[in-house]
Design a protein around this motif. Sequence first.
Motif, short mmCIF file in Angstrom:
data_model
loop_
_atom_site.label_atom_id
_atom_site.label_comp_id
_atom_site.label_asym_id
_atom_site.label_seq_id
_atom_site.Cartn_x
_atom_site.Cartn_y
_atom_site.Cartn_z
N VAL A 198 -25.17 -32.86 -22.87
CA VAL A 198 -26.15 -33.58 -22.11
C VAL A 198 -25.67 -34.43 -21.13
O VAL A 198 -26.42 -35.07 -20.29
CB VAL A 198 -27.14 -34.33 -23.29
CG1 VAL A 198 -26.37 -35.46 -23.91
CG2 VAL A 198 -28.46 -34.98 -22.43
N ASP A 199 -24.33 -34.95 -21.09
CA ASP A 199 -23.78 -35.64 -20.11
C ASP A 199 -23.88 -35.47 -18.76
O ASP A 199 -24.12 -34.22 -18.25
CB ASP A 199 -22.18 -35.78 -20.36
CG ASP A 199 -21.47 -37.06 -19.65
OD1 ASP A 199 -21.97 -38.07 -20.02
OD2 ASP A 199 -20.48 -37.01 -19.05
N ASP A 200 -24.13 -36.63 -17.99
CA ASP A 200 -24.38 -36.43 -16.66
C ASP A 200 -23.26 -37.09 -15.40
O ASP A 200 -23.41 -36.54 -14.44
CB ASP A 200 -25.47 -37.47 -16.22
CG ASP A 200 -26.91 -37.25 -16.84
OD1 ASP A 200 -27.29 -35.92 -16.99
OD2 ASP A 200 -27.55 -38.17 -17.22
N ASN A 231 -34.07 -32.22 -14.32
CA ASN A 231 -33.29 -33.40 -13.83
C ASN A 231 -32.73 -32.67 -12.50
O ASN A 231 -32.49 -31.66 -12.28
CB ASN A 231 -32.06 -33.55 -14.57
CG ASN A 231 -32.39 -34.56 -15.75
OD1 ASN A 231 -33.74 -35.02 -15.84
ND2 ASN A 231 -31.64 -34.31 -16.87
N ALA A 258 -28.58 -35.17 -14.73
CA ALA A 258 -28.47 -33.59 -14.04
C ALA A 258 -28.72 -32.76 -15.49
O ALA A 258 -28.90 -33.06 -16.63
CB ALA A 258 -26.65 -33.61 -13.92
N LYS A 259 -28.76 -31.49 -15.22
CA LYS A 259 -29.17 -30.47 -16.13
C LYS A 259 -28.32 -30.20 -17.48
O LYS A 259 -26.99 -30.51 -17.30
CB LYS A 259 -29.17 -28.99 -15.68
CG LYS A 259 -30.33 -29.01 -14.55
CD LYS A 259 -30.35 -27.86 -13.69
CE LYS A 259 -31.70 -27.80 -12.93
NZ LYS A 259 -31.97 -29.06 -11.97
N ASP A 260 -28.90 -30.03 -18.55
CA ASP A 260 -28.20 -30.05 -19.81
C ASP A 260 -28.10 -28.60 -20.28
O ASP A 260 -28.80 -27.56 -19.95
CB ASP A 260 -28.86 -30.89 -20.90
CG ASP A 260 -29.31 -32.18 -20.21
OD1 ASP A 260 -28.65 -32.73 -19.68
OD2 ASP A 260 -30.47 -32.71 -20.82
CA LIG Z 1 -27.90 -34.35 -18.38
#
Ligand SMILES: [Ca+2]
Length: 229
Positions: free
Chosen positions: A88-90, A124, A180-182
């Motif tokens: 999940v990190d951005d 996102n 951002a996307k996960d």
């Molecule tokens: Ca993310």
Amino acid sequence: MKKSLIAFTLAAPILASASNLVQNGSFEVGTVGEPGSDWTLSEGIHLFSPVQIQYFPHPGAAFGEDVPADDSASLSPDPVGEHGVYFVDDTAASILMSTQFVAPETGLYHFGFSAYAPANGYTNPGDSVFSLTLGAFAIGGAVSSLGSTTWSAQSGLADLVAGQNYNLVFSFTGGGLGSAKDMVVDRFYVAAVPEPGSAALMLAGLTAAMGLARRRRPAGRGAAIQAAG
Ligand SMILES: [Ca+2]
Ligand SMILES: [Ca+2]
């Protein structure tokens, strides 16, 4: 009829015998990144660590969003089980998740994993990228290419050498600018591609066994089965 059934029963386990060289590729043992899980996490500087989640129904799955179990057409010999790992990190720093194995024989291997983009992360604006590297071979892409809430099988081919130690490395990199996307991943695998020679030999044996069974069957009964079929 009975004999050909036996022949099929004997052949089926051989056809499906390519075992997974990746230990705990389905994340059903222990917690990823901790001892006993067979997986190491190397995270750099980031906001969110990967999380081992449980599939639907589970309220805490992916920021509260339920994730269904992997139903992709994976080549993994392992069952889906109940868990996957949620990235999940951005931040733009790559998070690496890796495991090691030794190739038992020299030859061609399938390698890959299953991927899923949860709906909430998919909205996102930033895109994230992922890759899976095995020696000199790699597959990967952007999370946007997965589409929203659909499991897909990501797969590649690698030439491996007997006795050599290999790192299988999954890399996830957030978009770096805002959210951002996960993605959720599951069923990592490395499995030998059956040699055409051995498969042909096996089929020849199966055909011979079936032929033998057919010849031994009384003519009257065979005719009845044919008529019924
Ligand atoms: Ca993310
Ligand atoms: Ca699993």
